[in-house]
Write a protein that holds these residues in place. Structure first.
Motif, mmCIF file in Angstrom:
data_model
loop_
_atom_site.group_PDB
_atom_site.id
_atom_site.type_symbol
_atom_site.label_atom_id
_atom_site.label_comp_id
_atom_site.label_asym_id
_atom_site.label_seq_id
_atom_site.Cartn_x
_atom_site.Cartn_y
_atom_site.Cartn_z
ATOM 1 N N ASN A 26 59.761 9.434 15.456
ATOM 2 C CA ASN A 26 59.884 10.356 14.288
ATOM 3 C C ASN A 26 58.410 11.270 14.223
ATOM 4 O OD1 ASN A 26 60.656 11.691 12.132
ATOM 5 N ND2 ASN A 26 60.509 10.190 10.478
ATOM 6 N N PRO A 27 58.417 12.316 14.401
ATOM 7 C CA PRO A 27 59.508 13.320 14.191
ATOM 8 C C PRO A 27 60.337 13.328 15.732
ATOM 9 C CG PRO A 27 57.571 14.558 14.349
ATOM 10 C CD PRO A 27 56.992 13.105 14.214
ATOM 11 N N VAL A 28 61.344 13.806 15.705
ATOM 12 C CA VAL A 28 61.998 13.882 17.212
ATOM 13 C C VAL A 28 61.207 14.685 18.103
ATOM 14 C CG1 VAL A 28 64.284 14.622 18.219
ATOM 15 C CG2 VAL A 28 64.285 13.440 16.071
ATOM 16 N N ILE A 47 69.539 20.886 18.252
ATOM 17 C CA ILE A 47 68.992 21.012 16.923
ATOM 18 C C ILE A 47 68.518 22.395 16.867
ATOM 19 C CG2 ILE A 47 67.238 20.259 15.167
ATOM 20 C CD1 ILE A 47 67.537 17.630 16.475
ATOM 21 N N PHE A 48 68.956 23.235 15.870
ATOM 22 C CA PHE A 48 68.464 24.565 15.688
ATOM 23 C C PHE A 48 67.690 24.399 14.115
ATOM 24 C CE2 PHE A 48 71.950 24.957 18.330
ATOM 25 C CZ PHE A 48 71.576 26.024 19.199
ATOM 26 N N SER A 87 67.331 20.649 22.826
ATOM 27 C CA SER A 87 68.531 19.940 23.102
ATOM 28 C C SER A 87 68.275 18.562 23.973
ATOM 29 C CB SER A 87 69.273 20.909 24.322
ATOM 30 O OG SER A 87 68.278 21.023 25.412
ATOM 31 N N SER A 88 69.325 17.858 23.670
ATOM 32 C CA SER A 88 68.856 16.666 24.348
ATOM 33 C C SER A 88 70.241 15.747 24.715
ATOM 34 C CB SER A 88 68.412 15.620 23.622
ATOM 35 O OG SER A 88 68.546 14.062 24.037
ATOM 36 N N LYS A 89 70.394 15.216 26.063
ATOM 37 C CA LYS A 89 71.537 14.572 26.585
ATOM 38 C C LYS A 89 71.609 12.923 25.894
ATOM 39 C CE LYS A 89 73.183 17.244 30.092
ATOM 40 N NZ LYS A 89 74.354 17.715 30.233
ATOM 41 N N ASP A 90 70.370 12.638 25.598
ATOM 42 C CA ASP A 90 70.343 11.176 25.174
ATOM 43 C C ASP A 90 69.815 10.568 23.937
ATOM 44 O OD1 ASP A 90 67.567 11.589 25.646
ATOM 45 O OD2 ASP A 90 67.319 10.498 27.336
ATOM 46 N N VAL A 92 66.721 11.014 22.968
ATOM 47 C CA VAL A 92 65.388 10.410 23.194
ATOM 48 C C VAL A 92 64.605 11.575 23.906
ATOM 49 C CG1 VAL A 92 64.143 8.726 24.370
ATOM 50 C CG2 VAL A 92 66.363 8.160 23.445
ATOM 51 N N ASN A 93 65.096 12.208 24.981
ATOM 52 C CA ASN A 93 64.251 13.133 25.748
ATOM 53 C C ASN A 93 64.664 14.631 25.032
ATOM 54 O OD1 ASN A 93 62.733 11.339 27.507
ATOM 55 N ND2 ASN A 93 64.725 10.606 27.877
ATOM 56 N N TRP A 94 63.830 15.467 24.760
ATOM 57 C CA TRP A 94 64.336 16.533 23.991
ATOM 58 C C TRP A 94 63.676 17.677 24.871
ATOM 59 C CZ3 TRP A 94 67.895 17.348 20.378
ATOM 60 C CH2 TRP A 94 68.387 16.160 20.008
ATOM 61 N N THR A 95 64.316 18.820 25.033
ATOM 62 C CA THR A 95 63.862 20.066 25.647
ATOM 63 C C THR A 95 64.014 21.297 24.618
ATOM 64 O OG1 THR A 95 65.076 19.358 27.869
ATOM 65 C CG2 THR A 95 64.560 21.875 27.409
ATOM 66 N N LYS A 96 62.588 21.845 24.788
ATOM 67 C CA LYS A 96 62.595 23.124 23.582
ATOM 68 C C LYS A 96 63.058 24.304 24.491
ATOM 69 C CE LYS A 96 59.112 25.367 21.057
ATOM 70 N NZ LYS A 96 57.599 25.372 20.609
ATOM 71 N N HIS A 97 63.909 25.059 23.689
ATOM 72 C CA HIS A 97 64.158 26.216 24.154
ATOM 73 C C HIS A 97 63.465 27.259 23.002
ATOM 74 C CE1 HIS A 97 67.318 24.431 26.593
ATOM 75 N NE2 HIS A 97 67.369 23.707 25.712
ATOM 76 N N PRO A 98 62.516 27.847 23.458
ATOM 77 C CA PRO A 98 61.668 28.720 22.690
ATOM 78 C C PRO A 98 62.205 29.869 22.195
ATOM 79 C CG PRO A 98 60.669 28.552 24.668
ATOM 80 C CD PRO A 98 61.609 27.661 24.878
#
Length: 151
Positions: A26-28, A47-48, A87-90, A92-98
């Motif tokens: 936390n935070p994600v 998440i948006f 975005s994340s598939k799991d 746990v691991n997040w990808t930022k789309h700026p």
């Protein structure tokens, strides 16, 4: 008896050590965000959020703040000129789309691009958002919709 119970509680609250990260913490993701819209598209979590304030990781420099003043009640709304997505598939691991949406793409929004919500219909994505911090009937603002082929 009470001392052993406290010892057991202390041991149970200790850190869990694993070879692989099993939660996102936390935070994600790093940054100052608010108003998160969470949604699942196919097998991916999204998440948006609304940008709340600039953020710089340790050792990075903060972006420069706008120097112009607007009619916004809070002048920090002037930095809210884009929306990021994650975005994340799991989970746990997040990808930022700026900057999935910016005020450059929406000419009537000058600042306070906030409160996103998204849905998918017939293969298109519809991102609803609020724009500008209107304070009277002489200012332009409201709710807009951006349409895209991917989130």
């Amino acid at each position: 008896m009470a001392a052993s119970g406290a010892l057991l509680l202390t041991a149970a609250c200790g850190p869990v050590r694993t070879a692989q990260r099993t939660r996102s913490e936390n935070p994600v993701f790093a940054g100052w965000y608010a108003d998160p819209e969470g949604v699942v598209f196919d097998d991916e979590y999204w998440i948006f959020p609304t940008l709340s304030d600039y953020y710089a990781a340790p050792g990075e420099k903060l972006p420069e703040r706008p120097t112009h003043k607007s009619s916004a009640i809070h002048q920090h709304y002037n930095i809210q000129t884009y929306l990021d997505a994650f975005s994340s598939k799991d989970l746990v691991n997040w990808t930022k789309h700026p900057k999935v949406l910016t005020t450059e793409a929406v000419p009537w929004v000058k600042y306070a691009l906030w409160a996103p919500a998204i849905l998918r219909h017939d293969g298109r994505y519809y991102l609803f958002f609020s724009g500008n911090d209107i304070q009277n009937d002489h200012e332009y603002g409201g709710i807009g919709v951006a349409v895209a082929d991917r989130p």
